[in-house]
Design a protein around this motif. Structure first.
Motif, PDB file in Angstrom:
ATOM      1  N   ILE A  57       5.254 -11.456 -12.681  1.00 10.54           N
ATOM      2  CA  ILE A  57       3.944 -12.072 -12.937  1.00 10.54           C
ATOM      3  C   ILE A  57       3.240 -12.389 -11.626  1.00 10.54           C
ATOM      4  CG2 ILE A  57       2.798 -14.118 -13.864  1.00 10.54           C
ATOM      5  CD1 ILE A  57       4.911 -14.163 -16.082  1.00 10.54           C
ATOM      6  N   GLU A  58       3.975 -12.943 -10.668  1.00 10.82           N
ATOM      7  CA  GLU A  58       3.389 -13.261  -9.359  1.00 10.82           C
ATOM      8  C   GLU A  58       2.885 -12.005  -8.654  1.00 10.82           C
ATOM      9  OE1 GLU A  58       6.470 -15.297  -7.311  1.00 10.82           O
ATOM     10  OE2 GLU A  58       6.456 -17.052  -8.656  1.00 10.82           O
ATOM     11  N   SER A  60       1.888  -9.259 -10.116  1.00 17.52           N
ATOM     12  CA  SER A  60       0.722  -8.752 -10.838  1.00 17.52           C
ATOM     13  C   SER A  60      -0.531  -9.557 -10.533  1.00 17.52           C
ATOM     14  CB  SER A  60       0.993  -8.761 -12.348  1.00 17.52           C
ATOM     15  OG  SER A  60       1.085 -10.090 -12.849  1.00 17.52           O
ATOM     16  N   GLU A  61      -0.364 -10.843 -10.226  1.00 16.56           N
ATOM     17  CA  GLU A  61      -1.524 -11.686  -9.892  1.00 16.56           C
ATOM     18  C   GLU A  61      -2.111 -11.335  -8.528  1.00 16.56           C
ATOM     19  OE1 GLU A  61       0.185 -15.530 -10.230  1.00 16.56           O
ATOM     20  OE2 GLU A  61      -0.149 -15.698 -12.400  1.00 16.56           O
ATOM     21  N   ASN A  62      -1.286 -10.763  -7.653  1.00 17.34           N
ATOM     22  CA  ASN A  62      -1.737 -10.418  -6.308  1.00 17.34           C
ATOM     23  C   ASN A  62      -2.059  -8.934  -6.136  1.00 17.34           C
ATOM     24  OD1 ASN A  62      -1.400 -13.099  -5.295  1.00 17.34           O
ATOM     25  ND2 ASN A  62       0.807 -12.735  -5.176  1.00 17.34           N
ATOM     26  N   GLU A  64      -3.557  -5.707  -8.563  1.00 15.96           N
ATOM     27  CA  GLU A  64      -4.055  -5.266  -9.872  1.00 15.96           C
ATOM     28  C   GLU A  64      -3.362  -4.000 -10.358  1.00 15.96           C
ATOM     29  OE1 GLU A  64      -7.891  -2.749  -8.134  1.00 15.96           O
ATOM     30  OE2 GLU A  64      -8.196  -4.536  -9.384  1.00 15.96           O
ATOM     31  N   SER A  67       1.625  -4.359 -13.400  1.00 15.93           N
ATOM     32  CA  SER A  67       1.587  -4.980 -14.724  1.00 15.93           C
ATOM     33  C   SER A  67       3.023  -5.176 -15.210  1.00 15.93           C
ATOM     34  CB  SER A  67       0.795  -4.121 -15.713  1.00 15.93           C
ATOM     35  OG  SER A  67       1.323  -2.808 -15.784  1.00 15.93           O
ATOM     36  N   ASN A 312       0.476  -8.553 -19.428  1.00 19.09           N
ATOM     37  CA  ASN A 312      -0.859  -8.724 -18.873  1.00 19.09           C
ATOM     38  C   ASN A 312      -1.727  -7.476 -19.079  1.00 19.09           C
ATOM     39  OD1 ASN A 312       0.554  -7.061 -17.090  1.00 19.09           O
ATOM     40  ND2 ASN A 312      -0.594  -7.785 -15.299  1.00 19.09           N
TER      41      ASN A 312
END
Length: 320
Positions: A57-58, A60-62, A64, A67, A312
């Motif tokens: 998750i971390e 994917s947040e940084n 794009e 996923s 996500n």
């Protein structure tokens, strides 16, 4: 007008890979900077009990391009790979492990083969050495491939794994093979697409421990043989016929000896041993039949291969 780039989907099944996932991500990013295509990195968390999902998750947040799919529980690597294939959007799809035993640099070689040789539908990697593996596992692995190829209708390369790149058409064919009892090595051989094989030397895990114990590998081997071969059933049948013929000959010998020489029938201890032996053979044969019945039972239940609880991505195929 700019030519539209191809997209490579990189599927990474993960189970308790907290210690390796960041190092893997960094290595893949460096490799894909040299690739002439766009890419997406899809982590499939197979019900991990550590921080594998949180790390994905971390990432994917940084980024794009990253996923994740989080399965609702541990369904097994086969189901995780299937979930990734069902949700991959790329023109080319790669399956690779997160422990860096599969060299990410080979993705460039695989892509180069498929871009310049249209006769191939996929490129797969196989290990030419097993340095670092326990000798017993290595011995049984080699015996398995020889046994499997001898008694099944398909050929599986010795040292082959899940690490490969496929064109979209080949991916769709694998997805269409929606059997519940999945043995990907057999499925990928059965669909019959033309595959180029690239060799690599075995590498140690970058961190953590293998999730595959000897007994898990043995069970996986049995699943593979019973999924793509009826040889165990034929062997059980011929064993039954052979023992029947042998018993008839033994009865005839005892009767003739009694009539000709008057020898009494003796040897209760040996008789009990024979009974126990025959009983063990019968239980073994029933176990073989049970394996096939169990597979039929699971197929007829029609349960999904996986259930996605969190992601996500948009338009996720959550149950299939």
């Amino acid at each position: 007008m700019n030519e539209q780039k191809d997209t490579v989907s990189i599927i990474v099944p993960c189970y308790n890979e907290e210690a390796t996932i960041r190092a893997f991500y960094e290595e893949v990013v460096l490799v894909m900077k040299q690739c002439r295509s766009d890419y997406e990195l899809l982590f499939v968390d197979d019900g991990s009990k550590d921080r594998t999902l949180q790390t994905a998750i971390e990432l994917s947040e940084n980024d794009e391009r990253v996923s994740y799919l989080s399965l609702s529980r541990n369904f097994g690597k086969e189901s995780a790979m299937y979930a990734g294939l069902c949700n991959a959007n790329g023109d080319y799809v790669v399956i690779i492990d997160a422990d860096l035993q599969h060299p990410p640099s080979m993705i460039l070689d695989m892509y180069d083969v498929l871009k310049h040789d249209e006769s191939y539908d996929g490129v797969a990697a196989k290990r030419v050495t097993r340095d670092g593996d326990p000798w017993l596992r290595t011995w049984f692995s080699r015996r398995f491939y020889k046994l499997f190829n001898r008694f099944s209708d398909i050929d599986v390369q010795d040292g082959s794994g899940d690490f490969r790149m496929m064109r979209r058409g080949m991916v769709e064919a694998v997805i269409a093979m929606d059997e519940y009892n999945r043995f990907s090595k057999g499925i990928l051989s059965w669909i019959g697409f033309n595959t180029c094989w690239l060799s690599f030397e075995n590498k140690d895990r970058v961190a953590g421990e293998s999730k595959w114990s000897f007994w898990k590998l043995l069970r996986y081997a049995i699943d593979g043989i019973t999924s793509f071969s009826q040889a165990p059933l034929y062997a059980a049948s011929w064993l039954g016929i052979g023992l029947t013929v042998l018993s008839v000959m033994a009865i005839a010998f005892i009767v003739i000896r009694k009539l000709m020489f008057g020898d009494p029938v003796a040897g209760w201890a040996s008789t009990i041993c024979v009974i126990i032996f025959i009983g063990g053979i019968q239980l073994c044969v029933l176990g073989i039949i049970g394996q096939y019945l169990a597979k039929t039972y699971m197929e007829t239940k029609g349960r999904p291969h996986y259930v996605v609880s969190r992601s996500n991505r948009d338009n996720v195929i959550r149950i299939k």
